[in-house]
Each structure stands twice: as C-alpha cells, then as structure tokens.
Motif scaffolding. Structure first.
Motif, PDB file in Angstrom:
ATOM      1  N   ALA A 174      -5.326  10.676  -7.737  1.00  0.00           N
ATOM      2  CA  ALA A 174      -4.992  10.639  -9.166  1.00  0.00           C
ATOM      3  C   ALA A 174      -5.603  11.778  -9.974  1.00  0.00           C
ATOM      4  N   SER A 175      -6.846  12.159  -9.666  1.00  0.00           N
ATOM      5  CA  SER A 175      -7.530  13.172 -10.483  1.00  0.00           C
ATOM      6  C   SER A 175      -6.851  14.533 -10.409  1.00  0.00           C
ATOM      7  N   ILE A 176      -6.362  14.937  -9.230  1.00  0.00           N
ATOM      8  CA  ILE A 176      -5.735  16.266  -9.140  1.00  0.00           C
ATOM      9  C   ILE A 176      -4.342  16.264  -9.765  1.00  0.00           C
ATOM     10  N   VAL A 177      -3.748  15.081  -9.861  1.00  0.00           N
ATOM     11  CA  VAL A 177      -2.464  14.969 -10.569  1.00  0.00           C
ATOM     12  C   VAL A 177      -2.708  15.081 -12.068  1.00  0.00           C
ATOM     13  N   GLU A 178      -3.670  14.329 -12.568  1.00  0.00           N
ATOM     14  CA  GLU A 178      -3.985  14.331 -13.997  1.00  0.00           C
ATOM     15  C   GLU A 178      -4.471  15.701 -14.471  1.00  0.00           C
ATOM     16  N   ASN A 179      -5.215  16.389 -13.602  1.00  0.00           N
ATOM     17  CA  ASN A 179      -5.788  17.683 -13.985  1.00  0.00           C
ATOM     18  C   ASN A 179      -4.862  18.865 -13.670  1.00  0.00           C
ATOM     19  N   GLN A 180      -3.639  18.562 -13.262  1.00  0.00           N
ATOM     20  CA  GLN A 180      -2.637  19.597 -12.959  1.00  0.00           C
ATOM     21  C   GLN A 180      -3.163  20.596 -11.918  1.00  0.00           C
ATOM     22  N   GLU A 181      -3.612  20.053 -10.776  1.00  0.00           N
ATOM     23  CA  GLU A 181      -4.189  20.888  -9.721  1.00  0.00           C
ATOM     24  C   GLU A 181      -3.373  20.853  -8.427  1.00  0.00           C
ATOM     25  N   ILE A 182      -2.147  20.338  -8.484  1.00  0.00           N
ATOM     26  CA  ILE A 182      -1.360  20.174  -7.263  1.00  0.00           C
ATOM     27  C   ILE A 182       0.124  20.422  -7.546  1.00  0.00           C
ATOM     28  N   ASN A 183       0.834  20.883  -6.495  1.00  0.00           N
ATOM     29  CA  ASN A 183       2.272  21.125  -6.615  1.00  0.00           C
ATOM     30  C   ASN A 183       3.099  20.285  -5.641  1.00  0.00           C
ATOM     31  N   ILE A 184       2.537  20.008  -4.461  1.00  0.00           N
ATOM     32  CA  ILE A 184       3.251  19.233  -3.438  1.00  0.00           C
ATOM     33  C   ILE A 184       2.312  18.153  -2.917  1.00  0.00           C
ATOM     34  N   LEU A 185       2.788  16.907  -2.902  1.00  0.00           N
ATOM     35  CA  LEU A 185       2.004  15.782  -2.393  1.00  0.00           C
ATOM     36  C   LEU A 185       2.811  15.022  -1.344  1.00  0.00           C
ATOM     37  N   GLY A 186       2.138  14.575  -0.293  1.00  0.00           N
ATOM     38  CA  GLY A 186       2.806  13.774   0.725  1.00  0.00           C
ATOM     39  C   GLY A 186       1.783  13.099   1.618  1.00  0.00           C
ATOM     40  N   GLY A 187       2.223  12.677   2.790  1.00  0.00           N
ATOM     41  CA  GLY A 187       1.325  11.981   3.701  1.00  0.00           C
ATOM     42  C   GLY A 187       1.428  12.484   5.125  1.00  0.00           C
ATOM     43  N   CYS A 188       0.332  12.349   5.871  1.00  0.00           N
ATOM     44  CA  CYS A 188       0.321  12.739   7.289  1.00  0.00           C
ATOM     45  C   CYS A 188       0.091  11.471   8.129  1.00  0.00           C
ATOM     46  N   CYS A 189      -0.685  11.555   9.181  1.00  0.00           N
ATOM     47  CA  CYS A 189      -0.826  10.463  10.150  1.00  0.00           C
ATOM     48  C   CYS A 189      -1.148   9.119   9.486  1.00  0.00           C
ATOM     49  N   GLY A 190      -0.404   8.106   9.883  1.00  0.00           N
ATOM     50  CA  GLY A 190      -0.661   6.756   9.405  1.00  0.00           C
ATOM     51  C   GLY A 190      -0.005   6.413   8.089  1.00  0.00           C
ATOM     52  N   THR A 191       0.533   7.396   7.375  1.00  0.00           N
ATOM     53  CA  THR A 191       1.192   7.088   6.106  1.00  0.00           C
ATOM     54  C   THR A 191       2.590   6.522   6.346  1.00  0.00           C
ATOM     55  N   THR A 192       3.050   5.740   5.419  1.00  0.00           N
ATOM     56  CA  THR A 192       4.312   5.017   5.567  1.00  0.00           C
ATOM     57  C   THR A 192       5.198   5.258   4.352  1.00  0.00           C
ATOM     58  N   TYR A 193       6.354   4.595   4.344  1.00  0.00           N
ATOM     59  CA  TYR A 193       7.269   4.685   3.203  1.00  0.00           C
ATOM     60  C   TYR A 193       6.584   4.208   1.920  1.00  0.00           C
ATOM     61  N   GLU A 194       5.710   3.211   2.047  1.00  0.00           N
ATOM     62  CA  GLU A 194       5.012   2.669   0.886  1.00  0.00           C
ATOM     63  C   GLU A 194       4.085   3.719   0.265  1.00  0.00           C
ATOM     64  N   HIS A 195       3.400   4.489   1.122  1.00  0.00           N
ATOM     65  CA  HIS A 195       2.525   5.545   0.607  1.00  0.00           C
ATOM     66  C   HIS A 195       3.337   6.553  -0.208  1.00  0.00           C
ATOM     67  N   ILE A 196       4.485   6.939   0.311  1.00  0.00           N
ATOM     68  CA  ILE A 196       5.316   7.926  -0.378  1.00  0.00           C
ATOM     69  C   ILE A 196       5.883   7.354  -1.673  1.00  0.00           C
ATOM     70  N   LYS A 197       6.252   6.100  -1.642  1.00  0.00           N
ATOM     71  CA  LYS A 197       6.779   5.443  -2.852  1.00  0.00           C
ATOM     72  C   LYS A 197       5.734   5.436  -3.962  1.00  0.00           C
ATOM     73  N   VAL A 198       4.495   5.111  -3.614  1.00  0.00           N
ATOM     74  CA  VAL A 198       3.410   5.055  -4.597  1.00  0.00           C
ATOM     75  C   VAL A 198       3.105   6.447  -5.143  1.00  0.00           C
TER      76      VAL A 198
END
Length: 392
Positions: free
Chosen positions: A275-299
């Motif tokens: 949340a902090s890097i989203v709020e502080n405008q420090e990121i352009n692409i977000l996703g998930g790697c090992c163990g992440t699921t559809y729910e992680h991406i939805k959130v």
C-alpha cells in the motif's frame, strides 16, 4: 501503447503460473510421458489449461499477462528431452496468451516470459576461475531461439525475469536486441531481478549495478520478482527510485514457503505491505510471483484503482558510473586505473598469456585491485596471438 498506459496509471501484471498449475490433477500423459515439472510442454498437450489460467487472471484484473515460457529454452528443456521444441513451444505460448485476451474488450498486453536458465555465466566450474559450463555467445544463441518463437507467437514485449546473474541478463538483452534488428522490430523489454534482502543478486552484484549495466533505449522497466514477500521487497523499491528513469515493477512471492513448501501469505497481507508504494506514487507495475493466486491479483487491482503511477526522475543518479559487482562513481580528483594487464607494457604479463598461464595473469589484476585500482585496463591487442580468444 504500453508505454503510454504506464504514464497514465499503475498496470497490474498477472500472478504465478507454476504454483497454480500444481493445483491441477496433471498426469504423465499431460507432460508427454515425461516426469512432471516441464510446464512449457503443456502449451502443446494442455493449451486449454494454460488459456484458462490466463483468462482467470484477466478476469481478476490483470492488464498484463506473461506467456507460459519461463523455461522455454534449449538448456532447460534438455532435461526433459524437448530441446528441439523451443521455437514451437515459445510460439504456442504467445498464441495461447493472445487467444486468452479475447475474453475481454479491454486492452491486455502480453509479455514473453524469459527465465534465467539453470546455468550461470558468472560462476566458474570447480576451482578454475575462467572455466564456465557455457560461453556468453552460446547463451546468447539459446535466448535468440526462444525470443524468435515468442515474437512469432504475437507478444507485445519481453520480460527477462528472475535474474540472478547479471551476465545472463546481459546475454538475454543483447539477444533480444539482435533479434529485433534482424526482424525490424522494436518491442519493449522489462527487466526483473531476484535478490537477497540487501538488494544483491546471487552473484553478489548490487541492483544498482545491474541497472547501470543493462540500461538502454530498449529497456522499459526495472524491478524485482520472486525472492520473498512484498514486505522485504518494498524497501528495495524505495531504494532504487532515483536510480532509473525507466518504469519500476514489483511482483513478489506470497511470502516465503513453509516447511511443506506452501506459500501462505494472504492477498490482504500483500495488499497491506504494498500500500505505501502505491500511495506514495513509487510504482508502475504490480503483480505476483510464486504462490500468488487470482485473489492476490484481484486485491491488487482494487488497490491501484484511481491511484497515480510513479513519475520517473529526469536524470538518474547512475548516469555517469561504471558497474562491476558494485557501481563506481567518479568522485575523486583521480581514478586509479591498473594498467599492468597489458601485453605491450608488461613483458612478464605477455609471457603469462603466451604460456596460457591465466591464473598468474589473474593474480596481476588482483594485486592491482588490492593496492587501490578502481578500474582494470586489459590490453591483449597483438598481431601474432588471437586477441579475441585471449580476451575471452
């Protein structure tokens, strides 16, 4: 279009492929009679499953999906006897992903996933420091075959990911650029490294040095994936803000696996950590790697709604530096350059090279470093010996 979209909003990358596939009841028949684990062969035997996974990530909110081609190279596929199927499996990976995008009218970008292989160009074989299991040129050609297949499959760009060795990453970038020149293309290249908590690759190279060594006009983004959970990667995202004018990406694991090998970090926990890097405008692409699921991406997709992306600095702090395992930025009045590894200026060094005594020749470089050299000048230019071979 991808670049333009990244200027406007935070884009969501999909989640894990391998750990999701493990939940399917796959048999040896699905793996073409081979041992389980070669997920790339599923592009041929079970394209329905691969397509279904892509579609579910798109439905969860992904703007970018990765092809099922992480290990689609002759080195990794050789373990399963599929090394002659690289081009067709990579092409199929792109085609399946392209077909999956038809589930929605929203623009979905496809990045060709390129893993690091199971070889390293930096680590020597045994105790001989200049021997490797393969050469830079050989790895370059391995990557080129995979990249040609992905492009034929219709990808929008390439994602060179889970980089643990900067030389492997360099081979992949150069392979992509050579294929682009060959085909008259100019697709974006995204770079993602896997690091320890200090921000260093397995080879000991710092992330700042990796950025300095790989940056160029073809590179769209730098970032991190795999490694561990978001909590430990977020500080590194903050650390590199001024190190690149390119976009920044993050797609962590769902924490570290437990004693059973399961990833248990919830989507809500990942959201809180990011949340902090989203709020502080420090990121352009977000996703998930090992163990992440559809729910992680939805959130994550919900988290970035209406949020502004990182605006890159006009200049990065690595603009004028050299990269080894660390970066070197000229700050002193003089930079000490070791010049004894020179066959024209040192008779002793010339004799070492002529006699193929490379271990002693390396000692010459080591001694200069120990006495303060920041840069080593290696000169093997000669009319009699084969300088290219000796330089390698």
């Amino acid at each position: 279009m991808l670049r333009e979209d990244l200027e406007k909003r935070i884009l969501i990358l999909d989640g894990a492929m391998g750990t999701v596939l493990q939940k399917y009841d796959l048999t040896e028949v699905d793996f073409a009679g081979k041992a389980k684990g070669c997920y790339e062969i599923l592009n041929e035997t079970r394209p329905d499953i691969i397509k279904e996974i892509h579609e579910k990530y798109i439905q969860a909110g992904a703007d970018i999906i990765e092809t099922n081609s992480f290990n689609c190279n002759a080195i990794s596929l050789k373990d399963y006897g599929f090394e002659n199927k690289v081009f067709e499996l990579a092409k199929k990976a792109g085609e399946i992903a392209r077909e999956a995008t038809k589930i929605t009218s929203k623009k979905i970008y496809i990045l060709g996933s390129i893993g690091p292989t199971n070889k390293s160009l930096s680590f020597p074989i045994g105790d001989i420091p200049f021997e490797r299991s393969l050469s830079f040129k050989e790895l370059l050609e391995v990557y080129k075959e995979q990249i040609r297949g992905l492009i034929a499959g219709g990808v929008d760009g390439l994602l060179i990911e889970t980089i643990f060795d900067g030389l492997n990453g360099k081979a992949a970038v150069l392979a992509a650029e050579e294929v682009y020149e060959e085909l008259g293309l100019n697709l974006p290249i995204c770079i993602s490294a896997t690091v320890n908590r200090q921000g260093k690759l397995l080879t000991g190279q710092s992330i700042e040095s990796l950025i300095a060594s790989l940056d160029g006009p073809s590179i769209l983004s730098f970032g991190f994936n795999c490694s561990f959970g978001a909590k430990d990667l977020v500080p590194l995202i903050k650390k590199i803000q001024q190190s690149t004018t390119k976009f920044i990406s993050l797609y962590p694991n769902a924490g570290l696996p437990n004693q059973n090998g399961d990833y248990v970090e919830t989507a809500e926990q990942m959201k809180n950590d990011i949340a902090s890097i989203v709020e502080n405008q420090e990121i352009n692409i977000l996703g998930g790697c090992c163990g992440t699921t559809y729910e992680h991406i939805k959130v994550l997709a919900e988290l970035v709604k209406g949020k502004s992306p990182r605006k890159a600095p006009k200049e990065n702090i690595l603009k004028a530096c050299l990269s080894g395992n660390e970066i070197y930025r000229h700050k002193e009045v003089f930079t000490c350059v070791g010049e004894r590894n020179n066959i024209s200026g040192s008779k002793l060094f010339r004799t070492m090279i002529e006699e193929k005594n490379y271990l002693k020749a390396l000692d010459v470089a080591r001694q200069q470093i120990e006495t303060g050299a920041k840069v080593i000048d290696v000169n093997l230019d000669d009319g009699i010996m084969d300088s290219k071979i000796e330089m390698r």
